[in-house]
Structure formats: structure tokens, C-alpha cells
Scaffold this active site. Structure first.
Site, PDB file in Angstrom:
ATOM      1  N   LYS A 187       0.846  -1.205   0.000  1.00 47.03           N
ATOM      2  CA  LYS A 187       0.000   0.000   0.000  1.00 47.03           C
ATOM      3  C   LYS A 187       0.877   1.249   0.000  1.00 47.03           C
ATOM      4  CE  LYS A 187      -3.958   2.245   0.472  1.00 47.03           C
ATOM      5  NZ  LYS A 187      -4.579   2.741   1.683  1.00 47.03           N
ATOM      6  N   ASN A 191       1.024   4.518  -2.577  1.00 51.58           N
ATOM      7  CA  ASN A 191       0.907   5.890  -2.069  1.00 51.58           C
ATOM      8  C   ASN A 191       2.174   6.703  -2.329  1.00 51.58           C
ATOM      9  OD1 ASN A 191      -1.699   5.970  -1.013  1.00 51.58           O
ATOM     10  ND2 ASN A 191      -1.077   4.883   0.836  1.00 51.58           N
ATOM     11  N   SER A 257      -5.307  11.837  -2.148  1.00 51.21           N
ATOM     12  CA  SER A 257      -5.554  12.688  -0.973  1.00 51.21           C
ATOM     13  C   SER A 257      -4.541  13.827  -0.925  1.00 51.21           C
ATOM     14  CB  SER A 257      -5.497  11.856   0.308  1.00 51.21           C
ATOM     15  OG  SER A 257      -4.240  11.221   0.414  1.00 51.21           O
TER      16      SER A 257
HETATM   17  N1  LIG Z   1      -9.976   9.118   2.997  1.00 53.53           N
HETATM   18  C1  LIG Z   1      -9.652   7.953   2.463  1.00 53.53           C
HETATM   19  O1  LIG Z   1     -10.340   7.477   1.551  1.00 53.53           O
HETATM   20  C2  LIG Z   1      -8.459   7.189   2.970  1.00 53.53           C
HETATM   21  C3  LIG Z   1      -8.175   5.943   2.373  1.00 53.53           C
HETATM   22  C4  LIG Z   1      -7.125   5.192   2.890  1.00 53.53           C
HETATM   23  C5  LIG Z   1      -6.386   5.655   3.962  1.00 53.53           C
HETATM   24  N2  LIG Z   1      -6.679   6.867   4.503  1.00 53.53           N
HETATM   25  C6  LIG Z   1      -5.890   7.291   5.669  1.00 53.53           C
HETATM   26  O2  LIG Z   1      -6.751   7.352   6.796  1.00 53.53           O
HETATM   27  C7  LIG Z   1      -6.267   8.333   7.735  1.00 53.53           C
HETATM   28  C8  LIG Z   1      -7.397   9.306   8.027  1.00 53.53           C
HETATM   29  O3  LIG Z   1      -7.657  10.029   6.833  1.00 53.53           O
HETATM   30  P1  LIG Z   1      -9.013  10.804   6.546  1.00 53.53           P
HETATM   31  O4  LIG Z   1      -9.117  10.905   5.059  1.00 53.53           O
HETATM   32  O5  LIG Z   1     -10.141  10.223   7.296  1.00 53.53           O
HETATM   33  O6  LIG Z   1      -8.656  12.244   7.159  1.00 53.53           O
HETATM   34  P2  LIG Z   1      -9.688  13.408   7.513  1.00 53.53           P
HETATM   35  O7  LIG Z   1     -10.899  13.314   6.670  1.00 53.53           O
HETATM   36  O8  LIG Z   1      -8.894  14.670   7.518  1.00 53.53           O
HETATM   37  O9  LIG Z   1     -10.122  13.038   9.002  1.00 53.53           O
HETATM   38  C9  LIG Z   1      -9.310  13.238  10.108  1.00 53.53           C
HETATM   39  C10 LIG Z   1     -10.222  13.624  11.235  1.00 53.53           C
HETATM   40  O10 LIG Z   1      -9.469  13.639  12.441  1.00 53.53           O
HETATM   41  C11 LIG Z   1      -9.948  14.719  13.191  1.00 53.53           C
HETATM   42  N3  LIG Z   1      -8.964  15.089  14.202  1.00 53.53           N
HETATM   43  C12 LIG Z   1      -7.690  15.489  14.032  1.00 53.53           C
HETATM   44  N4  LIG Z   1      -7.100  15.728  15.200  1.00 53.53           N
HETATM   45  C13 LIG Z   1      -8.038  15.477  16.145  1.00 53.53           C
HETATM   46  C14 LIG Z   1      -8.045  15.552  17.553  1.00 53.53           C
HETATM   47  N5  LIG Z   1      -6.971  15.928  18.237  1.00 53.53           N
HETATM   48  N6  LIG Z   1      -9.188  15.241  18.204  1.00 53.53           N
HETATM   49  C15 LIG Z   1     -10.292  14.864  17.531  1.00 53.53           C
HETATM   50  N7  LIG Z   1     -10.343  14.765  16.193  1.00 53.53           N
HETATM   51  C16 LIG Z   1      -9.223  15.068  15.511  1.00 53.53           C
HETATM   52  C17 LIG Z   1     -10.176  15.804  12.185  1.00 53.53           C
HETATM   53  O11 LIG Z   1     -10.998  16.766  12.770  1.00 53.53           O
HETATM   54  P3  LIG Z   1     -11.366  18.189  12.123  1.00 53.53           P
HETATM   55  O12 LIG Z   1     -12.563  17.906  11.290  1.00 53.53           O
HETATM   56  O13 LIG Z   1     -11.653  19.039  13.306  1.00 53.53           O
HETATM   57  O14 LIG Z   1     -10.176  18.617  11.320  1.00 53.53           O
HETATM   58  C18 LIG Z   1     -10.836  15.012  11.077  1.00 53.53           C
HETATM   59  O15 LIG Z   1     -12.225  14.921  11.283  1.00 53.53           O
HETATM   60  C19 LIG Z   1      -5.071   8.990   7.066  1.00 53.53           C
HETATM   61  O16 LIG Z   1      -3.879   8.415   7.511  1.00 53.53           O
HETATM   62  C20 LIG Z   1      -5.280   8.687   5.568  1.00 53.53           C
HETATM   63  O17 LIG Z   1      -4.083   8.673   4.835  1.00 53.53           O
HETATM   64  C21 LIG Z   1      -7.689   7.641   4.032  1.00 53.53           C
END
Ligand SMILES: NC(=O)c1ccc[n+]([C@@H]2O[C@H](COP(=O)([O-])OP(=O)(O)OC[C@H]3O[C@@H](n4cnc5c(N)ncnc54)[C@H](OP(=O)(O)O)[C@@H]3O)[C@@H](O)[C@H]2O)c1
Length: 307
Positions: A187, A191, A257
Site C-alpha cells: 500500500k 501511495n 488525498s
Molecule cells: N480518505 C480515504 O479514503 C483514505 C483511504 C485510505 C487511507 N486513509 C488514511 O486514513 C487516515 C485518516 O484520513 P481521513 O481521510 O479520514 O482524514 P480526515 O478526513 O482529515 O479526518 C481526520 C479527522 O481527524 C480529526 N482530528 C484530528 N485531530 C483530532 C483531535 N486531536 N481530536 C479529535 N479529532 C481530531 C479531524 O478533525 P477536524 O474535522 O476538526 O479537522 C478530522 O475529522 C489517514 O492516515 C489517511 O491517509 C484515508
């Protein structure tokens, strides 16, 4: 968390980070109705709407915005922040974790256990690879897209099997792996080219199909595979070509992303991807000049990011 009564033995599951991945996971567990699901968020949320292949469902959701509101440790914690937000999640983990707690880390990259263990309070840390696509459409609305034959992969051990059981009967399909390290690196290979190249060129994945870019990607991936092997990960010589072949099954119209984060002026998840390859190369005395060049350029962009 509110204390379960003697007649209510439902497992408690805390989702730290109700974004694209955490929102989908929370929604899928809430649909199952057999858990105490609690979202740990930075802003109040009262309900969650989950768009999934079987339809759209609106769910009540308990969310807390202050770790002090949590009264007891959770059975499960799903850590779903971006990798660079892990430190900021420490106050949540301090309240949620006891030695009996299990923390599943739904984040990209490698080294999940090493990254989280300092904050885990003796809890068991389970690394997870996310294959589903989550999209946060609004603070209380997420969409699940499933493009793979599995949505999450975890190691095939006691904790991994318990995690698979947690999601049994939900829309998220959990696969158990007896070679999790190889899966995590595969993976990472995908990426490590798709994200930096699209973010740096500000072009969607079609750019990867250019012959000159394809050649560059293969060389970037050769470095990464050499490093992975030095780490003891079983990857074969054709992994770079296989990674690109996988990427070419995706529509060239798709972004990544990192591409979307750069367009939005958000911070990029650089250190967990390219940074992890360069750092592992340093540990093993393996030169990674192409990844190092990408890392330098991405760090420059990150330093200028607004969020
Ligand atoms: N999105 C995908 O399709 C995908 C696919 C595979 C892997 N990933 C991986 O999954 C992980 C998460 O990605 P994501 O896409 O879900 O990111 P995201 O949409 O930015 O979500 C992260 C969340 O964490 C919250 N957050 C950050 N710090 C926090 C804290 N101290 N307390 C409470 N909440 C907090 C953020 O809040 P706020 O809303 O307040 O900013 C946001 O809601 C990453 O490592 C990414 O690379 C994502």
C-alpha cells in the site's frame, strides 16, 4: 464514556477523528446497533448520515468534544486522524486507554504500532490498512465507496480476529493477513508515487501514465523496495511494476488525498509516506536519492500549507 449497566454488556467503541475514514467506520458500527459508539471530535456533532452502496442512513451519534467528558476507558478505540495529528489525539487516548483496551490504527503508512505505543497506556495496538474510500461531505455526513475486494486489512492474530468480529455484519469487510508487513509496504508503494507525483505536478492520476513519469515512478519504487527488503519485508522484484499496474486500473481522472490536500492548502501526509521510506533507508544505510528529493519538495509545500 457512560458506564454500561449490568444488563447492558455492549462493547464500547470510541472513534477518535470523525473524518472521512472515522466517519464511515463510526457509521458502519452505529448501523450495527450492538455497540456503544462514541465519537471524539473537535466540534459538536449530533447525528451522522452515512451514504453507502446499500443506501443512505441517518444515525443518532453521541459525540464528545473534551476528553474530560469521558468517564471510563473504552473496549475499542479506532484512531482515525491523519498521521500528523496523532500527537494531538494523545489526550483522548490517555482517557480512553487501559491495558484491556484495543486500539485499531486506521492510518496510512507503516510503523503504526511504534507511532501509537507511546500514547497507548499499555493498550494493545492493532495496525490496520484501509482500502475503502471515505469522503467527508460535511461534518455530519460521509460517503463510503468500495473499490477493492476488502475494506480493511489487519494482522491475523487474536486482536485482528477480534477486530474482524467487531465489523462482522457491517458494510465494512475486514481481511486477516498472515503477512501484514508486506501488505502495508505494498500500500505504501502505491501511495509513495501516486500522492507525491500528483501533488507536485497538480495533475490527477493520468499524469502517472506518461512514459517519462512512469519511468520515474519505477525508479522511486525500486528504492522503496530495497529499503523494505532491508526491513525484512518479503517483496519481489516485480513489486514496482505491480504497484504501477494496480494504479493503472484506477481512472486517470481520480486525484489522490495529497493532490486534494495541496489544492486546498492543507498539510500533506508527507512524513508517513515518503518520509517513512527515507527514514528506513537511513536506518539501513540505503541511499534513496529520488525519495529524498520528493521529501524535500513536499516539506517545502507543507511549510507553506495553511492548515
Ligand atoms: N480518505 C480515504 O479514503 C483514505 C483511504 C485510505 C487511507 N486513509 C488514511 O486514513 C487516515 C485518516 O484520513 P481521513 O481521510 O479520514 O482524514 P480526515 O478526513 O482529515 O479526518 C481526520 C479527522 O481527524 C480529526 N482530528 C484530528 N485531530 C483530532 C483531535 N486531536 N481530536 C479529535 N479529532 C481530531 C479531524 O478533525 P477536524 O474535522 O476538526 O479537522 C478530522 O475529522 C489517514 O492516515 C489517511 O491517509 C484515508
Amino acid at each position: 464514556m457512560s458506564a454500561p449497566t449490568h444488563t447492558d454488556r455492549r462493547l464500547s467503541v470510541a472513534i477518535v477523528g470523525l473524518g472521512s475514514i472515522g466517519g464511515v467506520a463510526a457509521g458502519c458500527l452505529a448501523v450495527a446497533t450492538r455497540y456503544h459508539v462514541i465519537a471524539c471530535t473537535r466540534r459538536p456533532v449530533e447525528r451522522l448520515t452515512l451514504e453507502q452502496p446499500d443506501g443512505t442512513v441517518a444515525l443518532p451519534l453521541r459525540a464528545v468534544t473534551d476528553p474530560a467528558q469521558l468517564e471510563e476507558p473504552a473496549d475499542w478505540v479506532l484512531l482515525c486522524t491523519k498521521t500528523y495529528q496523532t500527537d494531538s489525539a494523545a489526550p483522548w487516548l490517555a482517557r480512553l486507554c487501559a491495558p484491556s483496551t484495543r486500539i485499531a490504527v486506521l492510518q496510512n503508512g507503516i510503523g503504526h504500532v511504534e507511532r501509537i505505543a507511546p500514547f497507548a497506556g499499555g493498550a494493545t495496538v492493532l495496525p490496520a490498512i484501509v482500502y475503502y474510500n471515505g469522503e467527508r461531505l460535511a461534518p455530519d455526513r460521509v460517503r463510503l465507496r468500495q473499490g477493492s475486494d476488502r475494506d480493511i486489512a489487519v494482522p491475523d492474530d487474536d486482536c485482528g480476529r477480534a477486530f474482524a468480529e467487531l465489523f462482522a455484519g457491517t458494510p465494512l469487510r475486514v481481511a486477516l493477513s498472515d503477512d501484514f508487513a508486506a501488505l502495508a509496504w505494498r500500500k505504501l508503494l502505491i501511495n509513495a508515487v501516486a500522492n507525491p507525483i500528483t501533488a507536485l505536478t497538480l495533475q490527477r492520476q493520468a499524469v502517472l501514465r506518461r512514459p517519462d513519469v512512469r519511468e520515474l515512478c519505477l525508479k522511486i519504487l525500486d528504492e522503496a523496495v530495497a529499503v523494505a527488503r532491508a526491513e525484512g519485508v518479503r517483496l519481489t522484484d516485480d513489486e514496482p511494476a505491480r504497484a504501477l499496474a494496480t494504479l493503472f486500473t484506477f481512472s486517470g481522472e481520480l486525484g489522490t488525498s495529497m493532490y486534494f490536500d495541496r489544492l486546498a492548502g492543507r498539510r500533506l501526509e508527507v512524513e508517513a509516506l515518503t518520509g517513512a521510506i527515507v527514514a528506513a533507508g537511513e536506518r539501513h544505510g540505503i541511499a534513496t536519492p529520488l525519495n529524498r528529493a520528493l521529501l524535500t519538495l513536499l516539506r517545502v509545500i507543507n511549510d507553506a500549507a495553511v492548515a
